[in-house]
Design a protein around this motif. Structure first.
Motif, short mmCIF file in Angstrom:
data_model
loop_
_atom_site.label_atom_id
_atom_site.label_comp_id
_atom_site.label_asym_id
_atom_site.label_seq_id
_atom_site.Cartn_x
_atom_site.Cartn_y
_atom_site.Cartn_z
N PHE A 45 0.87 -1.18 0.00
CA PHE A 45 0.00 0.00 0.00
C PHE A 45 0.90 1.22 0.00
CE2 PHE A 45 -3.38 2.81 0.76
CZ PHE A 45 -3.01 3.70 1.75
N VAL A 46 0.71 2.11 -0.97
CA VAL A 46 1.60 3.25 -1.15
C VAL A 46 0.93 4.51 -0.62
CG1 VAL A 46 2.98 4.53 -2.79
CG2 VAL A 46 2.49 2.12 -3.22
N PRO A 47 1.47 5.09 0.44
CA PRO A 47 0.85 6.28 1.02
C PRO A 47 1.17 7.52 0.19
CG PRO A 47 2.83 5.75 2.21
CD PRO A 47 2.65 4.65 1.21
N ASN A 48 0.40 8.56 0.37
CA ASN A 48 0.61 9.81 -0.34
C ASN A 48 1.65 10.64 0.41
OD1 ASN A 48 0.54 12.20 -1.71
ND2 ASN A 48 -1.66 12.57 -1.45
N LEU A 49 2.88 10.60 -0.10
CA LEU A 49 3.97 11.34 0.53
C LEU A 49 4.27 12.64 -0.19
CD1 LEU A 49 6.39 8.35 1.14
CD2 LEU A 49 4.79 9.38 2.75
N SER A 50 3.82 12.77 -1.44
CA SER A 50 4.17 13.95 -2.22
C SER A 50 3.15 15.07 -2.12
CB SER A 50 4.33 13.56 -3.70
OG SER A 50 3.06 13.28 -4.27
N ASN A 51 1.91 14.72 -1.77
CA ASN A 51 0.82 15.70 -1.74
C ASN A 51 0.68 16.44 -3.07
OD1 ASN A 51 0.09 15.26 1.02
ND2 ASN A 51 1.94 16.38 1.61
N GLY A 52 1.06 15.77 -4.15
CA GLY A 52 0.93 16.36 -5.47
C GLY A 52 2.13 17.16 -5.94
N TYR A 53 3.21 17.22 -5.13
CA TYR A 53 4.40 18.00 -5.49
C TYR A 53 5.55 17.06 -5.84
CZ TYR A 53 1.96 21.91 -3.25
OH TYR A 53 1.04 22.87 -2.90
N THR A 54 6.16 17.29 -7.02
CA THR A 54 7.29 16.47 -7.46
C THR A 54 8.37 17.40 -8.00
OG1 THR A 54 5.84 14.63 -8.03
CG2 THR A 54 8.02 14.63 -9.00
N ALA A 55 9.62 17.08 -7.68
CA ALA A 55 10.73 17.89 -8.17
C ALA A 55 11.96 17.02 -8.37
CB ALA A 55 11.04 19.02 -7.20
N THR A 56 12.70 17.27 -9.43
CA THR A 56 13.96 16.58 -9.68
C THR A 56 14.82 17.47 -10.56
OG1 THR A 56 14.93 14.46 -10.33
CG2 THR A 56 13.23 15.38 -11.77
N PHE A 57 16.07 17.06 -10.79
CA PHE A 57 16.99 17.87 -11.58
C PHE A 57 17.08 17.32 -12.99
CE2 PHE A 57 18.18 18.52 -7.16
CZ PHE A 57 18.12 19.90 -7.11
N ARG A 58 17.19 18.24 -13.96
CA ARG A 58 16.96 17.85 -15.34
C ARG A 58 18.12 17.05 -15.97
NH1 ARG A 58 15.44 21.62 -20.68
NH2 ARG A 58 15.33 19.86 -22.10
N ASN A 59 19.19 17.71 -16.39
CA ASN A 59 20.22 17.05 -17.20
C ASN A 59 21.34 16.53 -16.33
OD1 ASN A 59 18.86 17.62 -19.64
ND2 ASN A 59 19.68 19.69 -19.65
N GLN A 60 21.03 15.55 -15.51
CA GLN A 60 22.04 15.01 -14.60
C GLN A 60 22.78 13.84 -15.26
OE1 GLN A 60 22.17 15.46 -10.48
NE2 GLN A 60 19.98 15.02 -10.31
N PRO A 61 24.06 13.65 -14.81
CA PRO A 61 24.77 14.43 -13.80
C PRO A 61 25.36 15.70 -14.39
CG PRO A 61 26.16 12.65 -14.59
CD PRO A 61 24.84 12.46 -15.26
N TYR A 62 25.39 16.77 -13.58
CA TYR A 62 26.07 17.99 -13.99
C TYR A 62 27.57 17.80 -13.83
CZ TYR A 62 21.37 19.91 -13.51
OH TYR A 62 20.03 20.14 -13.64
N LEU A 63 28.33 18.51 -14.66
CA LEU A 63 29.78 18.44 -14.60
C LEU A 63 30.34 19.78 -14.15
CD1 LEU A 63 30.48 16.50 -17.93
CD2 LEU A 63 30.25 15.57 -15.62
N SER A 64 31.61 19.78 -13.75
CA SER A 64 32.23 21.01 -13.25
C SER A 64 32.30 22.08 -14.33
CB SER A 64 33.63 20.71 -12.72
OG SER A 64 34.43 20.08 -13.71
N THR A 65 32.20 21.69 -15.60
CA THR A 65 32.19 22.66 -16.70
C THR A 65 30.81 23.27 -16.93
OG1 THR A 65 31.94 20.79 -18.20
CG2 THR A 65 34.16 21.66 -17.90
N ASP A 66 29.78 22.71 -16.30
CA ASP A 66 28.43 23.25 -16.42
C ASP A 66 28.26 24.42 -15.46
OD1 ASP A 66 27.68 21.30 -18.29
OD2 ASP A 66 27.13 19.88 -16.70
N SER A 67 27.62 25.46 -15.91
CA SER A 67 27.40 26.62 -15.04
C SER A 67 25.96 26.75 -14.57
CB SER A 67 27.81 27.91 -15.77
OG SER A 67 27.06 28.06 -16.98
N ILE A 68 25.04 26.16 -15.34
CA ILE A 68 23.62 26.28 -15.02
C ILE A 68 23.00 24.90 -14.89
CG2 ILE A 68 21.37 27.14 -15.81
CD1 ILE A 68 23.25 29.34 -15.04
#
Length: 592
Positions: free
Chosen positions: A92-115
């Protein structure tokens, strides 16, 4: 460990079948937590046994208010999972997110990446909210930023300047606030990799879903599992890999065992030389041996053709939610090589949330063609396609919708998902016939519409009609061409697309950031009927008239239109409609 669901509490409800838990002979096996009878096994009271097993092998139900439950510790990691004392639980999977989800886009970032960029979805509001993010030491990486939510994913850029490169992931706290009075409404966590530049690196685009290879290609992976001993290792390895590339595949998953270590090096070297054919390296028979995982990741991590580490194949089948070795293998892989993603494939309908933290790419396999859900010579109707009814237009959506519901509940809805589809049959087990090309094509496009960003299939060399094999080659080329659109545009939320009539009609839409280009894919999964349909796309209502090209039939393109968000069209039985729209009148070009 902190994750987006670090307080995850899986509550397990026991199936109300006492005979299964206490009286079945050891010969009775389990798949997806449900019992089945292997072939060539004999019991004194076989009819009663079959009745009991089949009764418990149908769609399982449970009472969420039941007091008969067992909880997991609140930190969801292999060392602290407390497993239930039975082989037949349904999480049984409880509602832990309350509808909010977030993650990072182009991972992994490298030391040459600035944004970097944070990808956010919010499903419980369509208003403006405020989001901010900080490292676990309190360092702010994203100041309070207002974003407008309309159910689609939203990208928020931030600077990487204050994040020192290191080989271990940062735990990032992401907080959501109301826009007017600044009340905290939700907090979640996500992993951020900011690595030293140097090794071969493969990145995942968690907004559009593409894979950035170490050779700077952006790909929508399409390709088969490949029989190593029966085909790939026979003859010339380089010639065999070239054959696969010529069939329009950009990824393969060699299915072990491998002959020896020397063969593996030769395979990677040949793929590096050819270019454009990438390898998913499999630990499916060895992931429980973390020393072997450690050694092999170290040996092969520097090849350009390495795309993903394939941890396990259907660990939820026999192990159900008891495969802690998957988590251990994942931790070893990320410690030794954080520069490549890990992947696995699941087979069970209720397991996605349990395994979501053990992989970077989550796949599932759905093999529904030619099955008999009432009888099987081997599986008694419970293995190979969990809870399937033998209709892919029902089974693929059902599996996907369950996965998405559960992943959204735990805040992992943005994990990149791949689909593994059927390109085989096996009359000695469960699959009485092979899928036709029309069925294969419909399964591929329905999977794409349901948000899968990679398509793989079991397995090469195919036991299919020669004409079907040729058509798969052409289909792979068409998906590759369409990926130029799909991987550069946002796929719209299913709630933004209304289909009438919706009887076996499926539609997906992709829109460019500047709203100047729109891709619409429509599947008529009716085997016999020509269908007239009307589709309303909420995001296009305010854009007025859009001009388009109907690329359904290559070589016979025609002009089409969307006006005030409404598109009307028709498709023949089992036909796939592909339509590309823009603000300007289109130039008739080569069909994609």
């Amino acid at each position: 460990m902190k994750t987006s669901f670090n307080i995850l509490l899986f509550v397990t409800f026991l199936l109300f079948c006492t005979e299964v838990q206490t009286e079945y002979p050891t010969e009775v096996k389990y798949w997806c937590g449900k019992p089945y009878i292997p072939k060539n096994k004999f019991f004194k009271n076989i009819q009663q046994l079959k009745r009991d097993i089949n009764q418990c092998s149908k769609q399982a139900t449970f009472d969420s208010t039941s007091k008969d439950s067992i909880g997991y510790h609140d930190t969801f990691s292999p060392s602290t999972i407390r497993l239930p004392p039975t082989r037949e639980p349904i999480p049984f999977v409880p509602n832990l997110s309350n509808g909010y989800t977030a993650t990072f886009r182009n991972q992994p970032y490298l030391s040459t990446d600035s944004i970097g960029s944070l990808v956010v979805t919010v499903t419980n509001t369509t208003s403006t909210i405020v989001v901010k993010a900080s490292l676990d030491d309190g360092t702010e990486i994203l100041a309070a930023t207002r974003i407008k939510i309309e159910e689609n994913a939203v990208e928020v850029p931030f600077s990487l300047a204050n994040i020192a490169p290191k080989l271990k992931a940062y735990d990032v706290k992401i907080s959501f606030y109301t826009k007017d009075d600044g009340i905290l409404v939700h907090t979640t966590y996500s992993k951020l990799y900011h690595l030293p530049t140097g090794p071969k690196t493969v990145k995942i685009d968690r907004l559009y879903g593409g894979i950035f290879t170490s050779t700077n290609e952006t790909i929508f992976p399409v390709g088969p599992y490949v029989d190593v001993g029966g085909w790939l290792a026979k003859g010339n390895i380089r010639a065999n890999l070239q054959t696969l590339k010529d069939l329009n595949y950009n990824i393969i998953s060699p299915d072990p065992p491998y002959p020896n270590i020397s063969f593996i090096h030769q395979m990677f070297q040949a793929a590096d030389e050819i270019g454009g054919i990438y390898i998913q390296y499999s630990f499916r028979h060895e992931y429980t041996n973390t020393q072997k995982v450690f050694d092999q990741v170290n040996q092969f991590k520097n090849y350009s053709s390495l795309l993903t580490w394939y941890i396990a194949d259907e660990p939820d089948g026999e192990q159900w939610t008891n495969a802690s070795a998957v988590f251990e293998a994942y931790e070893v892989i990320k410690r030794v090589d954080p520069y490549h993603p890990a992947a696995l494939v699941l087979n069970c309908q209720h397991s996605a949330a349990f395994y979501a933290d053990s992989t970077d790419i989550l796949s599932t396999d759905v093999y529904p063609v030619g099955i008999n859900t009432f009888h099987s010579t081997e599986y008694s109707g419970v293995c190979g396609c969990d809870n399937c009814v033998g209709n892919f237009s029902l089974d693929i959506p059902k599996r996907t919708q369950k996965y998405m519901i559960d992943l959204d509940l735990i805040g992992r809805g943005l994990i990149v998902k791949w689909m593994v589809l059927q390109a085989f049959f096996d009359q000695n087990s469960w699959w009485e016939r092979a899928p036709t090309f029309q069925e294969i094509r419909a399964m591929w496009y329905i999977s794409i519409i349901y948000g899968y960003k990679g398509l793989m299939f079991w397995r090469f060399p195919f036991i299919l009609e020669h004409s079907t094999r040729d058509q798969i080659t052409n289909l792979s080329k068409r998906i590759k061409d369409l990926s130029d659109y799909m991987l550069s545009m946002l796929q719209l939320s299913p709630s933004h697309i209304i289909i009438s009539p919706d009887w076996n009609i499926y539609a997906g839409g992709w829109i460019s950031e500047d709203q100047k280009t729109f891709l619409l894919i429509v599947v008529n999964d009716n085997k016999e009927f020509f269908i007239n349909f009307r589709i309303t796309i909420k995001d296009l209502i305010s854009l007025g008239l859009l001009y388009g090209v109907d690329k359904t039939d290559c070589g016979k393109e025609s002009q089409v239109f969307i006006e005030n968000g409404i598109f009307e069209g028709n498709l023949k039985a089992y036909e796939i409609g592909i339509f590309i729209f823009g603000k300007m009148k289109p130039i008739m070009e080569t069909c994609v």
